[in-house]
Design an enzyme around this catalytic site. Structure first.
Site, PDB file in Angstrom:
ATOM      1  N   HIS A 141      -2.438  -9.796  12.103  1.00  0.00           N
ATOM      2  CA  HIS A 141      -2.021  -8.594  12.047  1.00  0.00           C
ATOM      3  C   HIS A 141      -1.867  -7.664  12.755  1.00  0.00           C
ATOM      4  O   HIS A 141      -2.341  -7.661  13.983  1.00  0.00           O
ATOM      5  CB  HIS A 141      -2.693  -8.130  11.107  1.00  0.00           C
ATOM      6  CG  HIS A 141      -2.525  -6.349  10.484  1.00  0.00           C
ATOM      7  ND1 HIS A 141      -1.309  -6.264   9.951  1.00  0.00           N
ATOM      8  CD2 HIS A 141      -3.408  -5.345  11.099  1.00  0.00           C
ATOM      9  CE1 HIS A 141      -1.512  -5.003   9.570  1.00  0.00           C
ATOM     10  NE2 HIS A 141      -2.522  -4.501   9.900  1.00  0.00           N
ATOM     11  N   CYS A 159      -3.838  -2.928   4.827  1.00  0.00           N
ATOM     12  CA  CYS A 159      -2.879  -4.292   5.369  1.00  0.00           C
ATOM     13  C   CYS A 159      -3.217  -5.309   4.514  1.00  0.00           C
ATOM     14  O   CYS A 159      -2.350  -6.865   5.223  1.00  0.00           O
ATOM     15  CB  CYS A 159      -2.482  -3.968   6.533  1.00  0.00           C
ATOM     16  SG  CYS A 159      -2.158  -2.583   7.171  1.00  0.00           S
ATOM     17  N   GLU A 163       0.701  -0.961   0.105  1.00  0.00           N
ATOM     18  CA  GLU A 163       0.146   0.422  -0.032  1.00  0.00           C
ATOM     19  C   GLU A 163       1.114   1.236  -0.024  1.00  0.00           C
ATOM     20  O   GLU A 163       0.464   2.136  -0.043  1.00  0.00           O
ATOM     21  CB  GLU A 163      -1.031   0.473   1.909  1.00  0.00           C
ATOM     22  CG  GLU A 163       0.060  -0.429   2.388  1.00  0.00           C
ATOM     23  CD  GLU A 163      -1.417  -0.115   3.270  1.00  0.00           C
ATOM     24  OE1 GLU A 163      -1.989   0.535   3.831  1.00  0.00           O
ATOM     25  OE2 GLU A 163      -1.512  -1.000   4.272  1.00  0.00           O
TER      26      GLU A 163
HETATM   27  N1  COA Z   1       2.083   3.386  31.268  1.00  0.00           N
HETATM   28  C1  COA Z   1       1.729   2.135  30.191  1.00  0.00           C
HETATM   29  N2  COA Z   1       0.038   2.029  29.368  1.00  0.00           N
HETATM   30  C2  COA Z   1       0.025   3.157  28.532  1.00  0.00           C
HETATM   31  C3  COA Z   1       0.740   4.556  29.317  1.00  0.00           C
HETATM   32  C4  COA Z   1       1.498   4.869  30.770  1.00  0.00           C
HETATM   33  N3  COA Z   1       2.470   5.537  31.491  1.00  0.00           N
HETATM   34  N4  COA Z   1      -0.176   5.736  29.207  1.00  0.00           N
HETATM   35  C5  COA Z   1      -0.838   5.188  28.433  1.00  0.00           C
HETATM   36  N5  COA Z   1      -0.994   4.153  27.643  1.00  0.00           N
HETATM   37  C6  COA Z   1      -1.392   2.755  27.941  1.00  0.00           C
HETATM   38  C7  COA Z   1      -2.607   3.868  27.215  1.00  0.00           C
HETATM   39  O1  COA Z   1      -4.014   3.223  27.772  1.00  0.00           O
HETATM   40  C8  COA Z   1      -3.458   2.876  25.863  1.00  0.00           C
HETATM   41  O2  COA Z   1      -3.710   1.363  26.075  1.00  0.00           O
HETATM   42  P1  COA Z   1      -5.124   1.068  25.693  1.00  0.00           P
HETATM   43  O3  COA Z   1      -5.532   1.079  24.401  1.00  0.00           O
HETATM   44  O4  COA Z   1      -5.314  -0.721  26.101  1.00  0.00           O
HETATM   45  O5  COA Z   1      -6.565   1.772  26.146  1.00  0.00           O
HETATM   46  C9  COA Z   1      -2.408   3.394  24.935  1.00  0.00           C
HETATM   47  O6  COA Z   1      -1.885   3.110  25.618  1.00  0.00           O
HETATM   48  C10 COA Z   1      -2.313   3.994  24.618  1.00  0.00           C
HETATM   49  O7  COA Z   1      -2.673   5.287  24.658  1.00  0.00           O
HETATM   50  P2  COA Z   1      -3.847   6.045  23.881  1.00  0.00           P
HETATM   51  O8  COA Z   1      -3.954   7.239  24.916  1.00  0.00           O
HETATM   52  O9  COA Z   1      -4.669   6.073  23.616  1.00  0.00           O
HETATM   53  O10 COA Z   1      -2.154   6.611  22.509  1.00  0.00           O
HETATM   54  P3  COA Z   1      -3.051   7.828  21.679  1.00  0.00           P
HETATM   55  O11 COA Z   1      -4.248   8.727  21.553  1.00  0.00           O
HETATM   56  O12 COA Z   1      -1.293   8.061  20.993  1.00  0.00           O
HETATM   57  O13 COA Z   1      -3.788   6.399  20.863  1.00  0.00           O
HETATM   58  C11 COA Z   1      -3.208   5.256  18.196  1.00  0.00           C
HETATM   59  C12 COA Z   1      -3.208   5.181  19.837  1.00  0.00           C
HETATM   60  C13 COA Z   1      -2.587   3.149  17.930  1.00  0.00           C
HETATM   61  C14 COA Z   1      -4.545   5.370  18.300  1.00  0.00           C
HETATM   62  C15 COA Z   1      -2.225   5.906  17.457  1.00  0.00           C
HETATM   63  O14 COA Z   1      -0.935   5.162  17.712  1.00  0.00           O
HETATM   64  C16 COA Z   1      -2.812   5.519  15.977  1.00  0.00           C
HETATM   65  O15 COA Z   1      -3.821   6.168  15.343  1.00  0.00           O
HETATM   66  N6  COA Z   1      -1.794   3.908  15.525  1.00  0.00           N
HETATM   67  C17 COA Z   1      -1.958   4.016  14.353  1.00  0.00           C
HETATM   68  C18 COA Z   1      -3.188   3.106  14.317  1.00  0.00           C
HETATM   69  C19 COA Z   1      -3.009   1.914  13.810  1.00  0.00           C
HETATM   70  O16 COA Z   1      -2.282   1.501  13.157  1.00  0.00           O
HETATM   71  N7  COA Z   1      -3.436   1.332  12.593  1.00  0.00           N
HETATM   72  C20 COA Z   1      -4.221   0.604  11.966  1.00  0.00           C
HETATM   73  C21 COA Z   1      -4.745  -1.023  13.079  1.00  0.00           C
HETATM   74  S1  COA Z   1      -5.120  -1.704  11.967  1.00  0.00           S
END
Ligand code: COA
Length: 388
Positions: free
Chosen positions: A233, A111, A79
């Protein structure tokens, strides 16, 4: 006759960043990235590596001269392709010296398309039992600097040779699949980075997995106890853990622990490479095969493939007697050992140096130790070089 994966090989660029460094640079708690996202390092692609060179570098390591003469199809899943018209598979055919009587095609559906390629290869070999089909899943996951998705970037390629009587695993004829038009992740033609609604995407992934798992159970009368491990995945490794946890209550505590232990083996390398988009599930399969020493011939594995947009597929594989012989045992440990760590500012410069558009450009390839590299663009043509 059984058909499946005879050989697998992997390539990823020689640079990486540490997720603790990235967390500090972005003002986040390191444990959010290490535990909450489940990533420890991230491969970074220099301008001299693209999906073509990475795919060729992966496949070259496993193909014999006889394979190159006998391959009937090259299926290239990506992709993050380099051309809107010409398929990456044609470039790879030439770089690898694959015979001219092979079909070549590039596939796209986020993906997911590596899985479609694998199933297409299985079906072709089922009809043509002497045939060999090369399937390559190659991508550079780019969300952009300082974005929410930055921690889930990565780069690399998985190559698989599909044949009858395979060495590694049979692909069983039990797939369930589904598609639904959903805007959770996409990349418009004028953007080199993906657009993602991250949390929505993660929820859709889990919904697709659960729906397909229920459908699979209904259609096959199999359950979690039928499988030695589930392979997912892994856009980031916590994603697979969330999906696995959704179904664990269906089995005993002992089986739950066994599945969680296998899951750790299956995400070992993904944690250090990052997201490969099309190749992620197959890097996870390699990671399981190379790191779970409780696996045995005859074990069944379930694999869940997901591509935003959205499409999912769930199917089983059966491990063969000498499955380790289809893998290059030291390939991944050596690749990780030989990587160079970048500072965050070096990574930011490398991220910005990627070849975009088709204006003339000459790249310094002296620092890239891979066999196949991109040396630049001349007259709107990408220039690929074989270094040794
Ligand atoms: N210690 C441990 N865990 C922690 C933490 C700490 N100090 N601080 C935050 N976390 C955890 C959160 O609780 C959360 O866990 P959960 O998902 O089990 O609830 C996780 O870390 C992520 O935190 P969050 O605040 O949700 O992160 P974010 O707003 O930065 O978003 C993604 C995370 C993954 C949504 C973002 O990185 C993203 O958009 N990535 C691309 C998504 C992707 O790949 N999509 C395709 C899917 S096929």
């Amino acid at each position: 006759m059984q058909v499946g994966i005879d050989k697998m090989s992997f390539f990823s660029p020689q640079h990486y960043i540490d997720m603790v460094d990235l967390a500090h640079a972005r003002g986040e708690e390191p444990d959010k990235y290490l535990i909450g996202i489940g990533q420890t390092q991230q491969a970074v692609a220099p301008a001299t590596q693209d999906v073509v060179t990475m795919g060729a570098n992966a496949a070259d390591q496993m193909l014999t001269q006889t394979d190159r003469e006998e391959i009937e199809e090259v299926i290239f899943a990506t992709e993050s392709g380099v051309d809107q018209s010409k398929s990456a598979a044609v470039y790879v055919q030439k770089l690898l010296g694959i015979n001219r009587y092979a079909r070549t095609i590039e596939l796209k559906q986020a993906c997911y398309s590596g899985t479609y390629g694998l199933m297409q290869a299985r079906d072709y070999v089922t009809l043509h039992p002497e045939a060999k089909v090369l399937v390559i899943a190659s991508d550079i996951a780019r969300y952009g600097l300082n974005t929410g998705g930055e921690v889930t970037q990565g780069a690399g390629a998985v190559a698989m040779l599909v044949t009858a009587n395979p060495t590694i695993a049979t692909l069983n004829q039990d797939s369930v699949f589904m598609s639904d038009e959903i805007m959770d992740f996409w990349r418009p033609n004028d953007s080199s980075t993906a657009v993602v609604d991250g949390k929505f995407s993660a929820n859709i992934y889990r919904d697709f997995f659960k729906e397909l798992w229920d459908r699979y159970r209904a259609q096959t009368s199999r359950d979690l106890n039928s499988f030695k491990a589930l392979v997912f995945h892994l856009p980031f490794t916590k994603m697979g853990l969330k999906a696995l946890r959704d179904v664990l209550p269906e089995v005993s505590e002992e089986k739950q622990n066994a599945l969680l232990t296998s899951f750790e083996a299956s995400r070992h390398y993904n944690k250090q490479i990052g997201n490969l988009y099309t190749g992620s599930a197959y890097l996870s399969l390699m990671s399981l095969l190379l790191n779970d020493d409780t696996l045995q011939a005859g074990d069944d594995l379930a694999l869940f493939s997901y591509g935003s947009g959205a499409e999912g597929e769930l199917f089983s594989l059966t491990l063969q007697a000498n499955y380790n012989q289809g893998l290059i045992t030291n390939q991944l440990p050596e690749l990780l050992e030989q990587r160079t760590q970048l500072s965050i500012s070096e990574y930011e410069q490398m991220f910005a140096s990627v070849v975009q558009g088709s204006t003339n450009r000459a790249l310094d390839i002296t620092h890239d130790h891979a066999k196949f590299v991109l040396s630049g663009v001349q007259d709107q043509k990408r220039q690929y070089v074989e270094q040794f």
